[in-house]
Design a protein around this motif. Structure first.
Motif, PDB file in Angstrom:
ATOM      1  N   ARG A   2     -12.438  19.144  34.969  1.00  0.00           N
ATOM      2  CA  ARG A   2     -13.722  19.608  34.432  1.00  0.00           C
ATOM      3  C   ARG A   2     -14.515  20.556  34.661  1.00  0.00           C
ATOM      4  O   ARG A   2     -14.416  21.494  35.182  1.00  0.00           O
ATOM      5  CB  ARG A   2     -15.126  18.663  34.938  1.00  0.00           C
ATOM      6  CG  ARG A   2     -16.297  18.081  34.284  1.00  0.00           C
ATOM      7  CD  ARG A   2     -16.515  16.594  35.273  1.00  0.00           C
ATOM      8  NE  ARG A   2     -17.436  16.224  34.206  1.00  0.00           N
ATOM      9  CZ  ARG A   2     -18.771  15.321  34.562  1.00  0.00           C
ATOM     10  NH1 ARG A   2     -18.203  14.510  35.811  1.00  0.00           N
ATOM     11  NH2 ARG A   2     -19.222  14.701  33.619  1.00  0.00           N
ATOM     12  N   TRP A   8     -20.078  23.907  30.114  1.00  0.00           N
ATOM     13  CA  TRP A   8     -20.799  22.882  29.661  1.00  0.00           C
ATOM     14  C   TRP A   8     -21.810  22.817  28.884  1.00  0.00           C
ATOM     15  O   TRP A   8     -21.876  23.213  27.263  1.00  0.00           O
ATOM     16  CB  TRP A   8     -20.418  21.586  30.157  1.00  0.00           C
ATOM     17  CG  TRP A   8     -20.747  20.329  29.096  1.00  0.00           C
ATOM     18  CD1 TRP A   8     -19.548  19.585  29.032  1.00  0.00           C
ATOM     19  CD2 TRP A   8     -21.521  19.958  28.524  1.00  0.00           C
ATOM     20  NE1 TRP A   8     -19.790  18.711  28.010  1.00  0.00           N
ATOM     21  CE2 TRP A   8     -21.484  19.273  28.374  1.00  0.00           C
ATOM     22  CE3 TRP A   8     -23.217  20.028  28.755  1.00  0.00           C
ATOM     23  CZ2 TRP A   8     -22.478  17.852  27.276  1.00  0.00           C
ATOM     24  CZ3 TRP A   8     -24.293  19.259  28.019  1.00  0.00           C
ATOM     25  CH2 TRP A   8     -23.155  17.986  27.109  1.00  0.00           C
ATOM     26  N   TYR A  58     -16.453   6.007  31.742  1.00  0.00           N
ATOM     27  CA  TYR A  58     -15.316   6.544  32.072  1.00  0.00           C
ATOM     28  C   TYR A  58     -13.993   6.490  32.397  1.00  0.00           C
ATOM     29  O   TYR A  58     -13.806   5.315  32.978  1.00  0.00           O
ATOM     30  CB  TYR A  58     -15.533   7.866  33.002  1.00  0.00           C
ATOM     31  CG  TYR A  58     -16.500   8.838  33.486  1.00  0.00           C
ATOM     32  CD1 TYR A  58     -16.596   9.686  32.468  1.00  0.00           C
ATOM     33  CD2 TYR A  58     -18.080   8.442  33.387  1.00  0.00           C
ATOM     34  CE1 TYR A  58     -17.786  10.436  32.495  1.00  0.00           C
ATOM     35  CE2 TYR A  58     -18.714   8.632  33.463  1.00  0.00           C
ATOM     36  CZ  TYR A  58     -18.765  10.434  33.166  1.00  0.00           C
ATOM     37  OH  TYR A  58     -19.926  11.359  33.095  1.00  0.00           O
ATOM     38  N   LYS A  62      -9.172  10.266  30.582  1.00  0.00           N
ATOM     39  CA  LYS A  62      -9.848  11.733  30.784  1.00  0.00           C
ATOM     40  C   LYS A  62     -11.290  11.645  31.382  1.00  0.00           C
ATOM     41  O   LYS A  62     -12.288  11.412  30.941  1.00  0.00           O
ATOM     42  CB  LYS A  62     -10.358  11.114  28.774  1.00  0.00           C
ATOM     43  CG  LYS A  62      -9.675  11.450  27.881  1.00  0.00           C
ATOM     44  CD  LYS A  62     -10.271  11.376  26.146  1.00  0.00           C
ATOM     45  CE  LYS A  62      -9.159  11.706  24.877  1.00  0.00           C
ATOM     46  NZ  LYS A  62      -9.561  12.054  24.148  1.00  0.00           N
ATOM     47  N   GLU A  64     -12.344  13.939  32.770  1.00  0.00           N
ATOM     48  CA  GLU A  64     -13.577  15.207  32.653  1.00  0.00           C
ATOM     49  C   GLU A  64     -13.991  15.300  30.846  1.00  0.00           C
ATOM     50  O   GLU A  64     -14.948  16.471  31.209  1.00  0.00           O
ATOM     51  CB  GLU A  64     -12.097  16.658  32.104  1.00  0.00           C
ATOM     52  CG  GLU A  64     -11.222  16.386  30.800  1.00  0.00           C
ATOM     53  CD  GLU A  64     -10.067  15.059  31.041  1.00  0.00           C
ATOM     54  OE1 GLU A  64     -10.463  15.233  29.175  1.00  0.00           O
ATOM     55  OE2 GLU A  64     -10.021  15.633  32.033  1.00  0.00           O
ATOM     56  N   ASP A  65     -14.497  14.350  30.711  1.00  0.00           N
ATOM     57  CA  ASP A  65     -15.711  14.399  29.721  1.00  0.00           C
ATOM     58  C   ASP A  65     -16.614  14.078  30.149  1.00  0.00           C
ATOM     59  O   ASP A  65     -16.538  13.463  30.932  1.00  0.00           O
ATOM     60  CB  ASP A  65     -15.237  13.340  28.671  1.00  0.00           C
ATOM     61  CG  ASP A  65     -14.116  13.154  27.743  1.00  0.00           C
ATOM     62  OD1 ASP A  65     -13.696  14.242  28.011  1.00  0.00           O
ATOM     63  OD2 ASP A  65     -13.281  12.232  26.576  1.00  0.00           O
ATOM     64  N   ARG A  66     -17.787  13.976  29.709  1.00  0.00           N
ATOM     65  CA  ARG A  66     -19.068  13.963  29.605  1.00  0.00           C
ATOM     66  C   ARG A  66     -19.699  13.832  29.290  1.00  0.00           C
ATOM     67  O   ARG A  66     -19.933  13.494  27.870  1.00  0.00           O
ATOM     68  CB  ARG A  66     -19.855  15.716  30.252  1.00  0.00           C
ATOM     69  CG  ARG A  66     -19.567  16.066  31.531  1.00  0.00           C
ATOM     70  CD  ARG A  66     -21.175  17.091  31.437  1.00  0.00           C
ATOM     71  NE  ARG A  66     -20.698  18.539  32.030  1.00  0.00           N
ATOM     72  CZ  ARG A  66     -21.020  18.241  33.758  1.00  0.00           C
ATOM     73  NH1 ARG A  66     -21.838  17.540  33.962  1.00  0.00           N
ATOM     74  NH2 ARG A  66     -20.496  18.990  34.222  1.00  0.00           N
ATOM     75  N   PHE A  67     -20.402  12.046  28.859  1.00  0.00           N
ATOM     76  CA  PHE A  67     -20.833  11.148  28.633  1.00  0.00           C
ATOM     77  C   PHE A  67     -22.828  11.071  28.662  1.00  0.00           C
ATOM     78  O   PHE A  67     -22.226  11.370  30.415  1.00  0.00           O
ATOM     79  CB  PHE A  67     -19.886   9.129  29.193  1.00  0.00           C
ATOM     80  CG  PHE A  67     -18.700  10.127  28.350  1.00  0.00           C
ATOM     81  CD1 PHE A  67     -18.233   9.844  26.971  1.00  0.00           C
ATOM     82  CD2 PHE A  67     -17.757   9.506  29.781  1.00  0.00           C
ATOM     83  CE1 PHE A  67     -17.167   9.850  26.153  1.00  0.00           C
ATOM     84  CE2 PHE A  67     -16.099   9.478  28.464  1.00  0.00           C
ATOM     85  CZ  PHE A  67     -15.920   9.581  27.641  1.00  0.00           C
ATOM     86  N   SER A 111     -22.029  13.036  23.632  1.00  0.00           N
ATOM     87  CA  SER A 111     -20.908  11.717  24.233  1.00  0.00           C
ATOM     88  C   SER A 111     -20.942  10.774  24.528  1.00  0.00           C
ATOM     89  O   SER A 111     -22.287  10.933  26.012  1.00  0.00           O
ATOM     90  CB  SER A 111     -19.967  11.691  24.344  1.00  0.00           C
ATOM     91  OG  SER A 111     -18.344  12.822  24.195  1.00  0.00           O
ATOM     92  N   LYS A 113     -22.354   7.152  25.009  1.00  0.00           N
ATOM     93  CA  LYS A 113     -21.770   5.995  25.574  1.00  0.00           C
ATOM     94  C   LYS A 113     -22.923   4.851  25.736  1.00  0.00           C
ATOM     95  O   LYS A 113     -24.157   4.825  26.580  1.00  0.00           O
ATOM     96  CB  LYS A 113     -21.308   5.475  26.767  1.00  0.00           C
ATOM     97  CG  LYS A 113     -19.843   6.650  26.634  1.00  0.00           C
ATOM     98  CD  LYS A 113     -18.789   5.797  26.327  1.00  0.00           C
ATOM     99  CE  LYS A 113     -17.798   6.742  26.631  1.00  0.00           C
ATOM    100  NZ  LYS A 113     -16.542   5.624  25.958  1.00  0.00           N
TER     101      LYS A 113
END
Length: 115
Positions: A2, A8, A58, A62, A64-67, A111, A113
């Motif tokens: 991440r 980011w 999560y 994936k 490492e994504d930020r939601f 992103s 959710k």
């Protein structure tokens, strides 16, 4: 792996400015792993607060994504500011980024959710 919160947030600011919006870091948190909160303001006075999505959002493929998930919305900015102050008491290393995305929906920049 991440990316750091600092990197980011920098990329988010570039994306927002790239689509003609405005963004500012209201509270700078921990460089490596500070939680990021997004305060989205519309041009007609509407506001929305997005915070880190629950861990159940999560996917192990994936990680490492930020939601983000919507925490609160409305026209009363004082309510959202009070919520952020409570979050800062819990975690003083958090980031707060204020965005006025312009004509682009916030969902195209981060992103989101739904729980």
């Amino acid at each position: 792996m991440r990316v750091t919160a600092d990197l980011w947030v920098s990329a988010l600011l570039r994306r927002v400015f790239g689509v003609g919006g405005f963004a500012a870091v209201v509270n700078r948190g921990a460089t490596e792993a500070g939680a990021v909160f997004i305060l989205a303001r519309g041009r007609l006075g509407e506001t929305a607060l997005y915070g880190p999505a629950p861990q159940t959002s999560y996917d192990s493929a994936k990680p490492e994504d930020r939601f983000f998930s919507l925490l609160a919305a409305g026209n009363d900015a004082a309510v959202l500011d009070a919520r952020l102050e409570r979050e800062k008491k819990f975690d003083p290393d958090l980031w707060v980024v204020e965005i006025e995305a312009g004509s682009v929906p916030i969902e195209e920049l981060i992103s989101v959710k739904t729980p």
